[in-house]
Motif scaffolding. Structure first.
Motif, short mmCIF file in Angstrom:
data_model
loop_
_atom_site.label_atom_id
_atom_site.label_comp_id
_atom_site.label_asym_id
_atom_site.label_seq_id
_atom_site.Cartn_x
_atom_site.Cartn_y
_atom_site.Cartn_z
N ASP A 101 -8.53 -9.13 6.94
CA ASP A 101 -9.21 -7.78 6.31
C ASP A 101 -10.58 -7.95 6.68
O ASP A 101 -11.36 -7.00 7.00
N GLU B 79 -4.49 -2.60 10.75
CA GLU B 79 -4.25 -2.17 9.63
C GLU B 79 -4.42 -3.25 8.34
O GLU B 79 -4.19 -4.27 8.29
N ASP B 80 -4.58 -2.75 7.12
CA ASP B 80 -5.00 -3.66 5.95
C ASP B 80 -3.70 -4.57 5.74
O ASP B 80 -2.68 -4.13 5.75
N ASN C 111 -11.11 -3.73 2.96
CA ASN C 111 -9.84 -3.34 2.11
C ASN C 111 -10.19 -3.81 0.63
O ASN C 111 -10.35 -5.14 0.34
#
Length: 184
Positions: free
Chosen positions: A71, A80-81, A144
């Motif tokens: 992240d 995507e986180d 994130n």
């Protein structure tokens, strides 16, 4: 797979998404310190005195630390986180379970005890340094938010587990002599 890319020969590295940054970029400092913590957890996991439950938890934490590093190494929106709020909740559940097994403390304790607990305390301090690096990175790079929450909880988990290990080894904790009552 070739292990060297020569990008580092000029003091640079690539983030996820191929963006090139200097190796002293705060983002690289943050995920590099998480990598250091992950490696030290590997040392702890290799200890034959570590019970299988804690070994399994620490191995899961290693997986989650790779998620944190991913992240941080990815500019927002690149991937995507990976670090989830469920990972934070899982750590909170483990802390709650372990914190009441040893005797309650009201003042600061000195890090140490049996060798395994001492290593866990050391890992906790590396975790706190990683947290400071993540905070600094967040001031410059969007990432994130669960990473910071996870790293913050992880230091508490490591503290709780260090105390648990000392308790299981019947090793008394050393209290900071000039500490007043701090925990209620």
């Amino acid at each position: 797979m070739q292990l060297y890319t020569r990008t580092g020969d000029k003091g640079q590295t690539r983030l996820i998404g191929r963006q090139v940054v200097d190796k002293d970029d705060i983002r690289v400092e943050a995920y590099g310190t998480i990598d250091e913590l992950n490696s030290y957890l590997g040392v702890i996991i290799s200890d034959p005195e570590l019970d299988s439950t804690l070994k399994g938890e620490l191995q899961e934490i290693q997986q989650l630390l790779f998620d944190c590093g991913s992240d941080l190494a990815a500019p927002k929106g690149t991937i995507e986180d990976r670090t989830s709020s469920q990972a934070v909740t899982w750590l909170e559940e483990r802390i709650t379970y372990y914190q009441d097994i040893p005797a309650k403390i009201e003042c600061f304790i000195l890090p140490g005890g049996c060798p395994l607990a001492s290593q866990l305390h050391y890992a906790r301090t590396v975790c706190r340094r990683a947290e400071r690096r993540v905070v600094a990175s967040f001031k410059v790079h969007e990432s994130n938010e669960n990473v910071l929450k996870f790293i913050n909880r992880l230091s508490d988990y490591l503290f709780a587990v260090a105390r648990l290990v000392n308790h299981q080894a019947n090793h008394p904790e050393s209290f900071y002599e000039r500490s007043g009552r701090v925990f209620r």
